[in-house]
Scaffold this active site. Structure first.
Site, PDB file in Angstrom:
ATOM      1  N   ASP A  13       0.811  -1.217   0.000  1.00 50.53           N
ATOM      2  CA  ASP A  13       0.000   0.000   0.000  1.00 50.53           C
ATOM      3  C   ASP A  13       0.848   1.273   0.000  1.00 50.53           C
ATOM      4  OD1 ASP A  13      -2.309  -1.654   0.178  1.00 50.53           O
ATOM      5  OD2 ASP A  13      -1.803  -1.938   2.282  1.00 50.53           O
ATOM      6  N   HIS A  42      -4.226  -2.605  -6.136  1.00 51.37           N
ATOM      7  CA  HIS A  42      -3.506  -1.422  -6.620  1.00 51.37           C
ATOM      8  C   HIS A  42      -4.530  -0.411  -7.131  1.00 51.37           C
ATOM      9  CE1 HIS A  42       0.551  -3.700  -7.265  1.00 51.37           C
ATOM     10  NE2 HIS A  42       0.127  -3.708  -6.029  1.00 51.37           N
TER      11      HIS A  42
HETATM   12  P1  IMP Z   1      -2.446 -12.888   2.794  1.00 49.34           P
HETATM   13  O1  IMP Z   1      -1.511 -12.336   1.791  1.00 49.34           O
HETATM   14  O2  IMP Z   1      -3.901 -12.658   2.435  1.00 49.34           O
HETATM   15  O3  IMP Z   1      -2.141 -14.315   3.149  1.00 49.34           O
HETATM   16  O4  IMP Z   1      -2.245 -12.041   4.153  1.00 49.34           O
HETATM   17  C1  IMP Z   1      -1.027 -12.115   4.905  1.00 49.34           C
HETATM   18  C2  IMP Z   1      -0.667 -10.750   5.480  1.00 49.34           C
HETATM   19  O5  IMP Z   1      -0.255  -9.886   4.435  1.00 49.34           O
HETATM   20  C3  IMP Z   1      -1.825 -10.024   6.183  1.00 49.34           C
HETATM   21  O6  IMP Z   1      -1.296  -9.249   7.248  1.00 49.34           O
HETATM   22  C4  IMP Z   1      -2.362  -9.114   5.092  1.00 49.34           C
HETATM   23  O7  IMP Z   1      -3.030  -7.988   5.632  1.00 49.34           O
HETATM   24  C5  IMP Z   1      -1.068  -8.715   4.397  1.00 49.34           C
HETATM   25  N1  IMP Z   1      -1.250  -8.348   2.990  1.00 49.34           N
HETATM   26  C6  IMP Z   1      -1.369  -9.177   1.927  1.00 49.34           C
HETATM   27  N2  IMP Z   1      -1.482  -8.482   0.774  1.00 49.34           N
HETATM   28  C7  IMP Z   1      -1.412  -7.191   1.103  1.00 49.34           C
HETATM   29  C8  IMP Z   1      -1.435  -5.974   0.349  1.00 49.34           C
HETATM   30  O8  IMP Z   1      -1.531  -5.939  -0.876  1.00 49.34           O
HETATM   31  N3  IMP Z   1      -1.331  -4.813   1.057  1.00 49.34           N
HETATM   32  C9  IMP Z   1      -1.200  -4.810   2.410  1.00 49.34           C
HETATM   33  N4  IMP Z   1      -1.165  -5.902   3.153  1.00 49.34           N
HETATM   34  C10 IMP Z   1      -1.271  -7.093   2.520  1.00 49.34           C
HETATM   35 MG    MG Z   2      -2.800  -2.173  -1.782  1.00 45.37          MG
END
Ligand code: IMP
Ligand code: MG
Length: 335
Positions: A13, A42
């Site tokens: 982000d 995105h």
């Molecule tokens: P997962 O990728 O859904 O397995 O989540 C694992 C961790 O990564 C969690 O803390 C999510 O909030 C974080 N996370 C995954 N993708 C993003 C993203 O695109 N932006 C911010 N946090 C992310």
């Molecule tokens: Mg994002």
């Protein structure tokens, strides 16, 4: 610079969507390849104010002549992919690799049911981790097995290498941020892939010797959503007072916030081999720079911050985001 990798420097982000979209339009990109998966949203805000949120397609779609691909390492949710192709009207120029793995309904259920994933790690619940588990177990369904994806299948590594050989402008769009990396992040509070520049190349199928530039994107402050440590985290009220509380693109959760962190940023430079830096949302810490497009328009405080980033990280700052729209950018590359 023919081949550029764009990656996030903190916890995701950072505003990669906006930066990639700017580069696509400004530099006339010929090819953009996205990796990762639907857990990463995105956001691109067009000049007419229209907001486009992408979870599968490259943010370079704004450049009408740019080919848009998804690398073999990516995990594809077919319905989200197809709806984004439809929404962006990009059908004729989108392709994905036959070896992308597929996120199925059952993966989403597993992600949301699992107390460790949903309760402790606090994943985005999009099924990405369980889909990766099945892939590692060599039991995954691949894009080549899905009828509706057939018209889009293309050897992404081969097509990318052709663009590279022809000296055309190629950008590889990373997702999430350095410290969500499965290898280098704050394990177990990480995502299911390595998020660094080397891994982006690997997911696409581009050898490291082909890459000219690694642009590392930082936001002017740090945010994190989900579980895990966030050094210097501000109490919610203070983050709100500073206008730093954001709502996550994919999950709608509130993002936690902290001031810009030079120690993390230095480590991200090291882990990614960064050759240039973009800093987004400079207007969030220096409101007077809102909408600025030239260095001369920045306040002395804002300039000092940018100079401090360069001094501490020993990498050139190339781009500054000064507002939400694609062209709200100070481009320092030619100076
Ligand atoms: P997962 O990728 O859904 O397995 O989540 C694992 C961790 O990564 C969690 O803390 C999510 O909030 C974080 N996370 C995954 N993708 C993003 C993203 O695109 N932006 C911010 N946090 C992310
Ligand atoms: Mg994002």
């Amino acid at each position: 610079m023919p081949v550029t990798v764009v990656v996030g420097g903190f916890f995701g982000d950072e505003g990669k969507g906006k930066i990639v979209s700017y580069l696509a339009l400004r530099d006339g990109l010929d090819l953009a390849v996205r990796v990762g998966s639907v857990n990463a949203g995105h956001t691109v805000i067009l000049d007419d104010g229209r907001v486009v949120k992408l979870r599968m397609l490259p943010s370079a779609f704004t450049q009408p002549s740019c080919r848009l691909l998804i690398g073999a390492g990516a995990n594809v949710n077919p319905s989200i992919f197809l709806s984004e192709v439809e929404a962006t009207g990009t059908k004729g120029r989108v392709g994905l690799d036959p070896q992308c793995s597929i996120i199925e309904e059952e993966h989403i259920e597993r992600d949301r049911r699992d107390a460790h994933l949903s309760g402790r790690v606090q994943t985005t619940g999009q099924g990405v981790g369980p889909a990766v588990e099945d892939r590692v177990r060599r039991a995954a369904k691949l894009a080549r097995d899905v009828e509706e994806l057939k018209p889009f299948l293309v050897d992404v590594a081969l097509e990318t290498s052709r663009y590279v050989e022809e000296g055309r402008r190629v950008l590889l769009e990373g997702t999430q941020g350095c410290f969500l990396s499965l290898y280098h992040g704050t394990y177990p509070y990480v995502t299911a892939r390595d998020t660094t520049a080397a891994a982006v190349c690997s997911e696409v199928g581009v050898g490291p010797t082909k890459v000219d530039e690694v642009m590392l994107v930082f936001k002017a402050y740090v945010t994190r959503v989900g579980g895990g440590p966030l050094p210097g985290e501000l109490p919610r009220e203070e983050a709100e007072r500073r206008g730093w509380v954001e709502v996550a693109t994919v999950t709608g959760r509130m993002r936690r916030a902290a001031p810009f962190n030079f120690e993390l940023a230095k480590r991200a430079v090291m882990l990614n081999g960064a050759t240039s830096i973009a800093i987004t949302k400079l207007d969030s810490i220096y409101p007077s720079v809102a909408g600025a497009r030239r260095w001369e328009e920045l306040s002395p405080e804002a300039r000092r911050f940018v100079e401090k980033v360069e001094e501490e990280l020993k990498v050139k700052v190339a781009l500054l985001g000064t507002g939400p729209r694609v062209f709200d950018v100070v481009d320092l590359r030619s100076s």
